[in-house]
Scaffold this active site. Structure first.
Site, PDB file in Angstrom:
ATOM      1  N   ASP A  87      -4.819   3.815  -4.787  1.00 51.07           N
ATOM      2  CA  ASP A  87      -4.957   4.344  -3.430  1.00 51.07           C
ATOM      3  C   ASP A  87      -6.127   5.322  -3.378  1.00 51.07           C
ATOM      4  O   ASP A  87      -6.174   6.286  -4.140  1.00 51.07           O
ATOM      5  CB  ASP A  87      -3.654   5.043  -3.019  1.00 51.07           C
ATOM      6  CG  ASP A  87      -3.533   5.240  -1.525  1.00 51.07           C
ATOM      7  OD1 ASP A  87      -4.581   5.404  -0.854  1.00 51.07           O
ATOM      8  OD2 ASP A  87      -2.407   5.240  -1.033  1.00 51.07           O
ATOM      9  N   HIS A 122       0.834  -1.194   0.000  1.00 53.06           N
ATOM     10  CA  HIS A 122       0.000   0.000   0.000  1.00 53.06           C
ATOM     11  C   HIS A 122       0.873   1.250   0.000  1.00 53.06           C
ATOM     12  O   HIS A 122       1.786   1.380   0.803  1.00 53.06           O
ATOM     13  CB  HIS A 122      -0.908   0.001   1.228  1.00 53.06           C
ATOM     14  CG  HIS A 122      -1.767   1.208   1.342  1.00 53.06           C
ATOM     15  ND1 HIS A 122      -1.855   1.942   2.502  1.00 53.06           N
ATOM     16  CD2 HIS A 122      -2.561   1.823   0.446  1.00 53.06           C
ATOM     17  CE1 HIS A 122      -2.681   2.944   2.318  1.00 53.06           C
ATOM     18  NE2 HIS A 122      -3.125   2.897   1.074  1.00 53.06           N
ATOM     19  N   TYR A 173      10.946  12.514 -13.062  1.00 55.44           N
ATOM     20  CA  TYR A 173      12.146  11.669 -13.056  1.00 55.44           C
ATOM     21  C   TYR A 173      12.560  11.343 -11.628  1.00 55.44           C
ATOM     22  O   TYR A 173      12.900  10.190 -11.313  1.00 55.44           O
ATOM     23  CB  TYR A 173      13.315  12.360 -13.770  1.00 55.44           C
ATOM     24  CG  TYR A 173      13.158  12.544 -15.265  1.00 55.44           C
ATOM     25  CD1 TYR A 173      12.375  11.691 -16.034  1.00 55.44           C
ATOM     26  CD2 TYR A 173      13.793  13.585 -15.905  1.00 55.44           C
ATOM     27  CE1 TYR A 173      12.236  11.864 -17.402  1.00 55.44           C
ATOM     28  CE2 TYR A 173      13.676  13.775 -17.279  1.00 55.44           C
ATOM     29  CZ  TYR A 173      12.888  12.911 -18.018  1.00 55.44           C
ATOM     30  OH  TYR A 173      12.761  13.094 -19.368  1.00 55.44           O
TER      31      TYR A 173
END
Length: 150
Positions: A69, A22, A118
């Site tokens: 989520d 999670h 990035y």
């Protein structure tokens, strides 16, 4: 082949998705993203490939098994178009539609500046490189939870 699994999900991708917990993040990257170099810096440490798919096809396969989520606003994100943070590229609209279908409602992705993306990717659990050739086909997905059965 296994019953109930999207055949676009290969064994390596399934292994990584199962290993995630999670809040862990997954990067789905286009073919121009520096995937190999960044993947070496992730938790998983190896590049995963779904070379024959677009970003939307890869996202659809991944989201067939990965819950997003629901506790955070940054459950999913897209790489911002340089010089135009509010513009949504067609590839990004396609992935947004995939997310909306998986979620059963509209939940807009957050926008992530290119170099911040990035940096975020280096902290991810894993990177999947797709065969997507369109620019800005790079996305972050944050793993959620599966509720216990009643």
């Amino acid at each position: 082949m296994l019953k109930g699994l999207d055949p676009r999900l290969n064994a390596e991708v399934l292994y990584a998705l199962r290993a995630m917990g999670h809040g862990d993040t997954l990067i789905i990257a286009d073919s121009n993203f520096p995937s190999e170099a960044i993947a070496r810096q992730t938790v998983f440490g190896e590049l995963l490939r779904m070379d024959n798919l677009t970003s939307a096809q890869a996202a659809e396969a991944v989201l067939s098994v990965l819950p997003l989520d629901t506790f955070v606003d940054d459950f999913a994100g897209r790489m911002e178009i340089v010089g135009n943070a509010t513009e949504i590229a067609p590839v990004q609209s396609e992935v947004q539609m995939v997310i909306d279908v998986a979620e059963g409602k509209s939940r807009p992705m957050i926008s992530i500046e290119r170099f911040a993306f990035y940096d975020l990717a280096k902290q991810a659990f894993a990177v999947i490189q797709t065969g997507e050739r369109r620019f800005y086909g790079c996305f972050m997905l944050r793993k959620g939870v599966i509720a216990p059965e009643e």
